[in-house]
Design an enzyme around this catalytic site. Structure first.
Site, PDB file in Angstrom:
ATOM      1  N   HIS A  15       0.826  -1.209   0.000  1.00  0.00           N
ATOM      2  CA  HIS A  15       0.000   0.000   0.000  1.00  0.00           C
ATOM      3  C   HIS A  15       0.858   1.256   0.000  1.00  0.00           C
ATOM      4  CE1 HIS A  15      -3.462   2.559   1.228  1.00  0.00           C
ATOM      5  NE2 HIS A  15      -2.532   3.206   1.917  1.00  0.00           N
ATOM      6  N   GLU A  16       1.853   1.311   0.875  1.00  0.00           N
ATOM      7  CA  GLU A  16       2.685   2.518   0.982  1.00  0.00           C
ATOM      8  C   GLU A  16       3.563   2.708  -0.249  1.00  0.00           C
ATOM      9  OE1 GLU A  16       2.118   4.746   3.134  1.00  0.00           O
ATOM     10  OE2 GLU A  16       0.731   3.516   4.302  1.00  0.00           O
TER      11      GLU A  16
END
Length: 270
Positions: free
Chosen positions: A140-141
């Protein structure tokens, strides 16, 4: 000598041309976005900021978890590089200097700066629980950086707050405003534990891309549902209504992830 001013229609036309030239597409989703800042400039600033952050904050002495963050990070990195290579877009990763570190902080947080500079806080480990849970967050990051969400927000800020000033000029002439804009644009607090979320659109886009990257890295994307359920439980229902929040509601996020799972599973390699 009489000064000549552009008429409003001409100004609008110039702005539209400027914006259209500066538009790019997000990998996988294909969404068009406004990125005014050259990646090389962002990476130079990113590497400097990342170095300063690591000097001012304590790296974790937990060898096992620190190694896990680095290991998962490397796998996600390889999946991103593989995806871009398969699509003939490897040039978009030029200048990346990947780095993955675990920092001591009770906050449940993590972030990735331009050029692949990643930080995880120890406070998120009880929620990730294991390597796969950590891969959910890592994917996600990293997706935020790959999708250039920070560039998009920084570009919007330069237009609305600093009158379209170039980044290099803004740093020199308005360093404090530029620093604040940077922190907001990249979701990085000036101190450990300050979490500055991306918009709902960016968060959802990062969820979708992150599922694909973790799947390509050999992690079961179905496990993302469990992670976000644990995150919701940790918050204890204290989130504001969705229309008041920059994040999708927990229920919306989990529903979206379930919808995207069939797409992500096509990339899953055990």
């Amino acid at each position: 000598m009489k000064t000549k001013y552009l008429s409003l229609p001409v100004l609008v036309s110039v702005l539209l041309i400027f914006v259209s030239v500066s538009c790019s597409k997000v990998p996988i989703t294909g969404r068009r976005q406004l990125n005014l800042i050259p990646s090389s400039e962002l990476m130079t600033m990113s590497f400097q900021q990342y170095g300063e952050f690591l000097k001012e904050n304590k790296l974790s002495t937990d060898a096992k978890n620190s190694a896990m963050v680095k290991s998962v990070g490397k796998k996600i990195q390889k999946s991103v590089e593989q995806y871009f290579a398969e699509k003939g877009m490897s040039s978009q990763l030029k200048g990346y200097q990947w780095e993955f570190n675990l920092v001591e902080s009770p906050e449940a947080n993590a972030w990735c700066m331009p050029g692949g500079k990643v930080v995880f806080y120890t406070g998120i480990l009880p929620i990730t629980k294991d390597e796969t849970g950590l891969a959910v967050v890592m994917g996600h990051e990293v997706a935020h950086a790959i999708a250039e969400h920070g560039n998009e927000r920084m570009s919007q800020g330069l237009l609305t707050q600093l009158g379209g000033m170039a980044l290099a000029v803004a740093i020199q002439e308005k360093p404090e405003q530029t620093q604040a804009l940077w922190m907001t644009a990249f979701g990085v607090g000036s101190q450990v534990g300050v979490m500055l979320p991306f918009s709902r659109l960016h968060e959802s886009e990062a969820d979708r891309l992150g599922l694909i990257f973790m799947a390509m890295a050999g992690y079961d994307p179905n496990q993302a549902v469990g992670f976000w359920e644990r995150m919701a439980k940790m918050k204890g229902g204290q989130s504001p209504p969705e229309f008041l929040s920059t994040h999708p509601s927990d229920a919306t996020r989990i529903a979206q992830i379930k919808k995207w799972l069939p797409e992500a599973m096509k990339y899953y390699k055990k």
